[in-house]
Scaffold this active site. Structure first.
Site, PDB file in Angstrom:
ATOM      1  N   TYR A  41     -33.459 -48.749 -26.079  1.00 57.01           N
ATOM      2  CA  TYR A  41     -32.112 -49.331 -26.224  1.00 57.01           C
ATOM      3  C   TYR A  41     -32.170 -50.797 -26.638  1.00 57.01           C
ATOM      4  CZ  TYR A  41     -30.400 -45.209 -23.696  1.00 57.01           C
ATOM      5  OH  TYR A  41     -30.113 -43.932 -23.298  1.00 57.01           O
ATOM      6  N   LYS A  47     -43.224 -40.064 -20.168  1.00 64.90           N
ATOM      7  CA  LYS A  47     -43.593 -39.063 -21.186  1.00 64.90           C
ATOM      8  C   LYS A  47     -44.952 -39.484 -21.730  1.00 64.90           C
ATOM      9  CE  LYS A  47     -42.466 -35.441 -23.658  1.00 64.90           C
ATOM     10  NZ  LYS A  47     -42.392 -34.096 -23.065  1.00 64.90           N
ATOM     11  N   ASP A  88     -39.550 -34.033 -18.935  1.00 70.29           N
ATOM     12  CA  ASP A  88     -39.025 -32.666 -19.087  1.00 70.29           C
ATOM     13  C   ASP A  88     -39.197 -31.889 -17.790  1.00 70.29           C
ATOM     14  OD1 ASP A  88     -41.659 -33.174 -19.753  1.00 70.29           O
ATOM     15  OD2 ASP A  88     -41.842 -31.536 -21.181  1.00 70.29           O
ATOM     16  N   ASP A 102     -31.111 -43.000 -17.871  1.00 70.47           N
ATOM     17  CA  ASP A 102     -29.737 -42.752 -18.302  1.00 70.47           C
ATOM     18  C   ASP A 102     -29.426 -41.253 -18.175  1.00 70.47           C
ATOM     19  OD1 ASP A 102     -27.278 -43.060 -19.448  1.00 70.47           O
ATOM     20  OD2 ASP A 102     -27.994 -43.700 -21.423  1.00 70.47           O
ATOM     21  N   ASP A 152     -27.408 -38.993 -14.794  1.00 76.24           N
ATOM     22  CA  ASP A 152     -26.215 -38.161 -14.985  1.00 76.24           C
ATOM     23  C   ASP A 152     -26.471 -36.736 -14.482  1.00 76.24           C
ATOM     24  OD1 ASP A 152     -24.758 -40.211 -16.092  1.00 76.24           O
ATOM     25  OD2 ASP A 152     -24.043 -39.019 -17.785  1.00 76.24           O
TER      26      ASP A 152
END
Ligand code: NAD
Length: 358
Positions: free
Chosen positions: A135, A190, A222, A246, A250
């Protein structure tokens, strides 16, 4: 205590009004200043984070933030979109640590999309790094026209990066938070595919040497996404980068029934912070008196605890929310058979009454 109040767009002003009513009945002395942010600020001043709003936020001990964004601003160039206000505040106030607790209130287990036994008693804390990652890398390729065309550009990319100090400081925050809980940290990365996240894994492991009393394990993102719906209670503190945080926060939010219940805190090194509900501006329900104000009210509690050193006031608010849920009142997002559906305003009034009677 000096509090900046930034209601924002969509349901922001409605949910903020209820949080402010709760703040007003707490018997604590504070000063506050309210300012425009997001689309509302763009409409009035041509920028989502005007200089005057930034000043209000910078001079406050804590910022209480509603939400920003509206689909009508989707065609604006990126730098002027409402969501940029949040990124600008994080950058300017150096808010690098985002705390997103996902707690399943016992009264709401049936509101979760998972079986009640999987979420009953769920209490996990996601610590998301906020100022690095993709970001804040370098975007390449740019939408050049308001209709969204990339004018024939052959590609677009964003660079992912983390510096050692950025990873070290968020790892320290996560291990210290875990010390006050059940002393387990899961670092999510990752590392099997991305160099940035192999670096992340190595640095988190190095920092762990300072916390021999805390257990650390590593999961690929994952797998973490899968485990969160398979056995969420196996987690305690999850620490991860900006983008994975992020998404996972959620996902964790939905395990608890509704995103309308979840507060968040974003802190800098001096514990000054920005407090906001985990959800967005929900333009689909704005102005209808149906938004759940509890995430914002619980964000106020986090603000009192972390930045304003008022733990008793925080507990009073949290106890009031529990009492209101026990009484069976529900906004539409958490409503179920046998409970009483109320609007934003009525839910706020019930919390105010419960705080007053505590
Ligand atoms: P959203 O969180 O606003 O809404 C997702 C869904 O959850 C919607 O169905 C909405 O009605 C519901 N919802 C959200 N908050 C609720 C509440 N308090 N009570 C009841 N229901 C609630 O996410 P979105 O729809 O993806 O985004 C809408 C806008 O919000 C976009 O412009 C987005 O960029 C912005 N956004 C802002 C923030 C922020 O201000 N920090 C965060 C996320 C999204």
């Amino acid at each position: 205590m000096n509090i900046a109040i930034l209601p924002g767009d969509g349901i922001g002003p409605e949910i903020m009004a209820e949080a402010v009513r709760v703040l007003e009945v707490l018997d604590i002395r504070y000063e506050s200043e309210t300012a425009l942010v997001g689309g509302a600020a763009y409409a009035a001043h041509g920028h989502p984070l005007p200089e005057a709003t930034l000043k209000v936020a910078q001079s406050a001990d804590a910022v209480l933030f509603g939400a920003v964004g509206d689909w009508k601003y989707d065609t604006l160039e990126r730098a002027l979109r409402p969501e940029q206000a949040i990124l600008g505040l994080r950058r300017n106030l150096q808010l690098f640590a985002n705390f997103r607790p996902a707690i399943c209130h016992p009264q709401l287990t049936h509101a979760s999309s998972l079986k009640p036994e999987l979420v009953a008693g769920l209490d996990i804390l996601i610590v998301r790094e906020l100022t690095g990652d993709i970001y804040f890398g370098q975007p390449r390729g740019r939408r050049v026209s308001p209709d969204g065309a990339f004018a024939g550009q052959p590609e677009a990319f964003d660079t992912m990066r983390y510096s050692r100090p950025e990873i070290e400081r968020i790892a320290h925050v996560a291990f210290q938070a875990a010390r006050k809980r059940s002393k387990r940290v899961t670092s999510v990365d990752k590392a099997n595919v991305l160099e940035t996240f192999q670096f992340w894994r190595d640095v988190v492991t190095e920092v762990h040497a300072d916390y021999p009393d805390v257990a650390l394990d590593h999961l690929y993102v994952d797998n973490a996404a899968m485990q969160l719906v398979k056995a969420p209670k196996a987690f305690d503190v999850i620490v991860t980068g900006n983008m994975f945080g992020d998404i996972l926060s959620d996902e964790a939010a939905m395990l608890t029934g509704s995103i309308g219940m979840l507060p968040s805190a974003s802190l800098n090194a001096e514990n000054r912070g920005l407090y906001e509900p985990s959800h967005g501006s929900a333009p689909d329900i704005a102005g209808k008196n149906i938004a759940n104000p509890l995430a914002t009210i619980l964000s106020l509690a986090m603000m009192l605890r972390f930045s304003l050193n008022q733990p008793e006031a925080a507990l009073r608010i949290e106890a009031a929310v529990t009492k209101v849920l026990e009484s069976g009142l529900r906004t539409s997002d958490i409503w179920s058979e046998g409970t009483q559906r109320v609007g934003t305003r009525e839910m706020g009034s019930a919390v105010v009454a419960a705080v007053k009677s505590a």
